[in-house]
Write a protein that holds these residues in place. Sequence first.
Motif, short mmCIF file in Angstrom:
data_model
loop_
_atom_site.label_atom_id
_atom_site.label_comp_id
_atom_site.label_asym_id
_atom_site.label_seq_id
_atom_site.Cartn_x
_atom_site.Cartn_y
_atom_site.Cartn_z
N ASN A 14 1.13 -1.30 -0.07
CA ASN A 14 -0.35 -0.23 0.20
C ASN A 14 0.93 1.43 -0.33
N ILE A 15 1.07 2.04 -1.26
CA ILE A 15 1.91 2.77 -0.95
C ILE A 15 1.90 3.75 -0.51
N GLN A 16 0.23 4.31 -0.35
CA GLN A 16 -0.28 5.25 0.88
C GLN A 16 -0.15 5.66 2.54
N ASP A 17 0.63 4.27 2.86
CA ASP A 17 0.78 3.34 4.12
C ASP A 17 2.00 3.00 4.51
N THR A 42 -7.38 5.15 -1.61
CA THR A 42 -8.24 5.49 -1.73
C THR A 42 -8.04 5.71 -3.40
N MET A 43 -8.61 6.43 -4.39
CA MET A 43 -8.70 6.26 -5.63
C MET A 43 -7.94 7.54 -5.79
N PRO A 44 -7.50 7.67 -6.83
CA PRO A 44 -6.66 9.31 -7.45
C PRO A 44 -7.48 10.12 -8.09
N TYR A 49 -13.34 4.37 -10.55
CA TYR A 49 -13.09 3.78 -9.73
C TYR A 49 -13.18 2.28 -10.41
N LYS A 50 -13.62 2.38 -11.81
CA LYS A 50 -13.04 1.40 -12.68
C LYS A 50 -11.84 1.06 -13.33
N SER A 51 -11.26 2.65 -13.81
CA SER A 51 -10.27 2.05 -14.22
C SER A 51 -8.84 2.21 -13.03
N TRP A 52 -8.83 2.52 -11.75
CA TRP A 52 -8.46 2.37 -10.15
C TRP A 52 -8.57 0.97 -10.27
N MET A 53 -9.08 0.19 -10.11
CA MET A 53 -9.18 -0.76 -9.70
C MET A 53 -8.68 -1.77 -10.81
#
Length: 71
Positions: A14-17, A42-44, A49-53
């Motif tokens: 998890n690059i955010q934490d 969290t979504m950029p 949402y679809k692209s992120w996942m």
Amino acid sequence: MTSSIEESDFFVNNIQDSNDIVDNFVRLAHEHDVPVVNVTETMPQNDNYKSWMLKQNQQVLKIERSKKILI
């Protein structure tokens, strides 16, 4: 601990934490040729949402496909 890393198909990061412990696991994964899947919780802002996942899932699919070729 190292043997567990060597037996892993991939490591999820998890690059955010991040912290020193996680950074050490990522380093060990790289040292033992274990692919690292970087995800975000969290979504950029510039994504939907679809692209992120799909981007996160495609990393895992790429690893799986490369393993099938090696078998």
